[in-house]
Design a protein around this motif. Structure first.
Motif, PDB file in Angstrom:
ATOM      1  N   ALA A 213     -83.915 -31.359 -19.657  1.00  0.00           N
ATOM      2  CA  ALA A 213     -83.582 -31.758 -18.217  1.00  0.00           C
ATOM      3  C   ALA A 213     -82.433 -32.698 -18.089  1.00  0.00           C
ATOM      4  N   LEU A 214     -82.743 -34.094 -19.162  1.00  0.00           N
ATOM      5  CA  LEU A 214     -82.154 -35.048 -19.088  1.00  0.00           C
ATOM      6  C   LEU A 214     -81.132 -34.735 -19.265  1.00  0.00           C
TER       7      LEU A 214
ATOM      8  N   ALA B 122     -86.301 -40.983 -16.376  1.00  0.00           N
ATOM      9  CA  ALA B 122     -87.848 -40.915 -15.817  1.00  0.00           C
ATOM     10  C   ALA B 122     -87.920 -39.219 -14.566  1.00  0.00           C
ATOM     11  N   ASN B 123     -86.789 -39.373 -13.249  1.00  0.00           N
ATOM     12  CA  ASN B 123     -86.912 -37.749 -12.832  1.00  0.00           C
ATOM     13  C   ASN B 123     -87.065 -37.105 -13.827  1.00  0.00           C
ATOM     14  N   ALA B 124     -86.504 -36.881 -14.260  1.00  0.00           N
ATOM     15  CA  ALA B 124     -86.472 -35.183 -15.913  1.00  0.00           C
ATOM     16  C   ALA B 124     -88.049 -35.402 -15.663  1.00  0.00           C
ATOM     17  N   LEU B 125     -88.948 -36.646 -16.689  1.00  0.00           N
ATOM     18  CA  LEU B 125     -89.866 -36.458 -17.067  1.00  0.00           C
ATOM     19  C   LEU B 125     -90.512 -36.319 -15.571  1.00  0.00           C
ATOM     20  N   ALA B 126     -90.404 -36.758 -14.082  1.00  0.00           N
ATOM     21  CA  ALA B 126     -91.184 -36.482 -13.616  1.00  0.00           C
ATOM     22  C   ALA B 126     -91.452 -34.598 -12.891  1.00  0.00           C
ATOM     23  N   ALA B 127     -90.569 -34.457 -12.655  1.00  0.00           N
ATOM     24  CA  ALA B 127     -90.254 -33.550 -12.125  1.00  0.00           C
ATOM     25  C   ALA B 127     -90.464 -32.333 -12.583  1.00  0.00           C
ATOM     26  N   SER B 128     -90.279 -32.091 -14.742  1.00  0.00           N
ATOM     27  CA  SER B 128     -91.011 -31.195 -15.627  1.00  0.00           C
ATOM     28  C   SER B 128     -92.890 -31.497 -15.434  1.00  0.00           C
TER      29      SER B 128
END
Length: 206
Positions: free
Chosen positions: A64-65, A41-47
């Motif tokens: 990123a994940l 979820a954090n990888a998607l939020a950052a991207s």
């Protein structure tokens, strides 16, 4: 649904359920399911901050994940995200119902290929596949998003609950150890909760 708007909601959703998912996964594996999903979820939020399309969002988030969670589960989820991204048309900020069908099919295929599980093994597939079929059938019938997700969420929950009280197979590449009878498969439960999460977002917009 716009990917930039849903990204922070995904992070909050993952953080809120992390401990529950870790506990479910601990009955059958390393207990890192919740942690991996939070990282995803954090990888998607950052991207989402740098990407201009859903296609790029899925692909960059998956990459990123994979760097953040190089575990078997992390690689599996990351690969599924990347494959789903490849199936999406370029330059889209919002997804249609047909796009969601394609994404789900791509993710199921990747889980089957990399996870080593089959229907009947009582994994995420035993919730995901029936839910995907319900989703596809409902889209073909021309139902609206809330009708579709109401039906799909019910299917996914019922199917996830059916992974309990059954003897699990041992030795799959997707997890080690034997799940105790009575424990619902962690991935199957996450599958249900993701559909419920999207349903609640759409309901909130009505």
């Amino acid at each position: 649904m716009n990917f930039k708007k849903i990204s922070p909601l995904l992070v909050e959703f993952a953080e809120r359920n992390k401990d529950k998912w870790n506990a479910l996964d601990g009955a059958q594996g390393d207990g890192d399911l919740g942690i991996t999903i939070v990282l995803g979820a954090n990888a998607l939020a950052a991207s989402a901050e740098t990407c201009s399309s859903v296609k790029e969002w899925f692909q960059e988030g998956g990459k990123a994940l994979r760097k953040a969670a190089p575990s078997t589960m992390g690689i599996l989820i990351a690969s599924a995200m990347i494959k789903a991204g490849k199936s999406i048309e370029e330059n889209k900020e919002n997804l249609t119902l047909n796009d969601w069908v394609i994404i789900q099919k791509s993710m199921v295929e990747e889980i089957q290929m990399r996870g080593g599980a089959k229907l009947g093994d009582k994994t995420i597939l035993d919730a995901f596949v029936p839910a995907l079929q319900t989703f596809s059938d409902s889209v073909e019938k021309g139902w609206n998003p809330i009708q579709i997700l109401n039906e799909v969420t019910a299917t996914a929950k019922r199917s996830a609950e059916e992974t309990a009280f059954l003897v699990s197979k041992i030795g799959r590449s997707s997890w080690l150890g034997e799940r105790a009878q009575g424990n619902i498969d962690g991935g199957a439960w996450v599958c249900y909760q993701v559909y419920e999460f999207v349903l609640n977002i759409i309901k909130a917009k009505e």
